[in-house]
Motif scaffolding. Structure first.
Motif: not given
Length: 532
Positions: A328-342
């Protein structure tokens, strides 16, 4: 240990002791029957015989008195004090008897002894022990009806010892200084005045009989039993003494041999029984110490297990949370990756909850949660948990899983605990081994339509022959830092699921652990209810 098991004073005799005591009495009677026909045959005068016999009995009776005094201190018993003092008094009279015996140290004896000195000292000594037993019976009954032992006043042993010394000195003084005033016993140093001697010995016999009857009526302990055996021996001596008319005959030598045996039997019984009771107490104390240490080890093991098993999913939570935040802190947030992590965080949190709930169930009675799951999938998940450790130690994992395996119904978390333990044992077995052939092989198969078999094999050092029968015993371990609880716990879980866990040598090298589980089993009380 209860107080009534602490000593011979209160311990009831068992059948073994009763049978042995009857055998001893029978032996004494047989000895009497053997001696009687040949009692009058004269033998060689062995002057050292009396000092030798008296010396042995002196030591024996002092040991008996010491053991009885020790019991008296424990029980605060007047009965035991009186009995022990009787043995002290009898032992002290052996000293003047030995010194005054004609021919032992001087032709007429020492201390100014007369013809009858030795006989009177020994007659009083013979009467002292049964009188002490009569007093013992009386005071034992009085003690039983009074306060418990811990509430009685403490005993003063030295007062009684000094009293015994004073009375023994008085008897010695009378028998040596005023021996001419005493009724006759002997005509000379060898021949007795049979008429007077028979009367004196009959009185002693009556005292023995009275003590035996009193003790027989009130006997309740091992000590009472062996005192009865001693009294039986003294009665046999008294009967033999009545018909002996001279010293240094077969009957006279046999009399002292029986006397020695009868007096030492109480000492030997006291030593044997005290040693047995001490051994029992020592074993009981050692068992209590082991139990206490086992509890401490169990608590330490449980704490380590909780830390280890809860720590793994919590570590995963931390890693996935960090990955999600980075996404989420990337210049272009990777929402799918964040969802998988959560989602992974959620799964790890649920796994943590399941572990805690399962550990709690291991120590609480009641049904555990059983679910239907694929054992092969659980093996793969467990292998994934151990993947980092396998890679760090360069261990190859070979999976040979039967994909047609039917699902099983069991506590998933507890079965995974068994798998983790088997993995860990296999990894530790490979640590001493050097080289490239460091391998763990896992195979699953369906046995008979009702059971599944999972085998975990390693190419490690194997199991020593002397340890193969004990590796599932609680607290037995071959590891320097092991607790010896892992494999017993695994076997307990397997058996409470209706299965089995055992070990065997691998065909080439190392060891194989076999886990057999039923496909479907509803345990009425739930598996894993007792691991302590």
């Amino acid at each position: 240990m209860a107080q009534d098991q602490l000593g011979l004073f209160d311990k009831s005799p068992d059948q073994r002791e009763t049978r042995f005591s009857l055998a001893v009495v029978a032996l004494l009677i047989v000895a009497l029957l053997v001696i009687l026909p040949v009692r009058g045959i004269r033998l060689h005068e062995v002057q050292a015989f009396i000092p030798m016999i008296d010396g042995i009995m002196f030591v024996g009776e002092l040991i008996t008195a010491t053991l009885l005094y020790a019991q008296a201190i424990v029980f605060r018993s007047r009965a035991l004090i009186v009995l022990a003092t009787g043995f002290v008094f009898a032992a002290l009279l052996l000293i003047p008897h030995m010194l005054t015996f004609p021919g032992a140290f001087a032709p007429d004896g020492l201390l100014g002894a007369g013809v009858n000195t030795t006989a009177w000292i020994y007659t009083i000594r013979r009467a002292a022990l049964p009188i002490a037993i009569l007093a013992y019976v009386h005071f034992k009954q009085a003690d039983a009806s009074s306060h418990p032992g811990v509430e009685r006043p403490s005993v003063r042993i030295m007062v009684w010892v000094w009293a015994a010394i004073a009375v023994a000195a008085a008897v010695t003084l009378i028998a040596t200084r005023w021996h001419d005033l005493l009724p006759p016993f002997f005509v000379n140093h060898a021949e007795r005045n049979q008429n007077y001697a028979a009367a004196y010995h009959f009185i002693v016999f009556a005292i023995y009989a009275a003590a035996a009857v009193a003790l027989l009526r009130k006997r309740s302990s091992v000590l009472d039993l062996w005192l009865l055996v001693a009294l039986a021996g003294w009665l046999v001596q008294a009967l033999l003494n009545v018909v002996i008319d001279a010293r240094f005959t077969v009957g006279w030598y046999g009399l002292f041999a029986l006397m020695l045996f009868s007096n030492l039997i109480v000492m030997l019984a006291l030593i044997a029984e005290t040693s047995w009771l001490y051994s029992r107490l020592a074993l009981s104390t050692a068992a209590q110490r082991r139990e206490r240490e086992a509890r401490l080890v169990s608590m330490d093991t449980v704490t380590a297990a909780i830390s280890h098993e809860v720590g793994q999913p919590l570590t995963a939570v931390a890693l996935h949370a960090s990955a999600g935040l980075n996404s989420l802190n990337k210049p272009r947030p990777d929402v799918e990756m964040a969802i998988r992590s959560f989602r992974a965080i959620s799964e790890s949190g649920q796994r943590t909850f399941d572990v805690i709930k399962s550990i709690r169930a291991m120590f609480a009675k009641g049904p555990n949660l059983q679910t239907e799951f694929d054992l092969n999938q659980l093996v793969r998940e467990t292998a994934s948990l151990m993947d980092r450790e396998l890679a760090a130690k360069k261990i190859t994992l070979e999976l040979s899983l039967d994909e047609a395996l039917a699902p099983i119904n069991a506590d998933r978390v507890q079965i995974q605990r068994v798998l983790v333990n088997l993995f860990a044992n296999a990894i530790e077995a490979l640590e001493p081994k050097r080289g490239r052939n460091r391998r763990i092989a896992i195979r699953s198969a369906q046995l008979n339509g009702h059971d599944l078999l999972l085998e975990v094999s390693d190419s490690g050092v194997g199991i020593a022959a002397e340890s193969s029968e004990r590796i599932f015993d609680p607290f037995f371990t071959t590891k320097a830092t092991g607790t010896g609880l892992g494999l017993p716990l695994c076997r307990t879980i397997a058996e409470e699921h209706g299965g089995r866990l055992w070990a065997s040598p691998s065909p080439d090298q190392g060891a194989t652990f076999h886990l057999q589980l039923p496909i479907r089993r509803r345990h009425p009380h739930g598996p894993g209810t007792n691991v302590s």
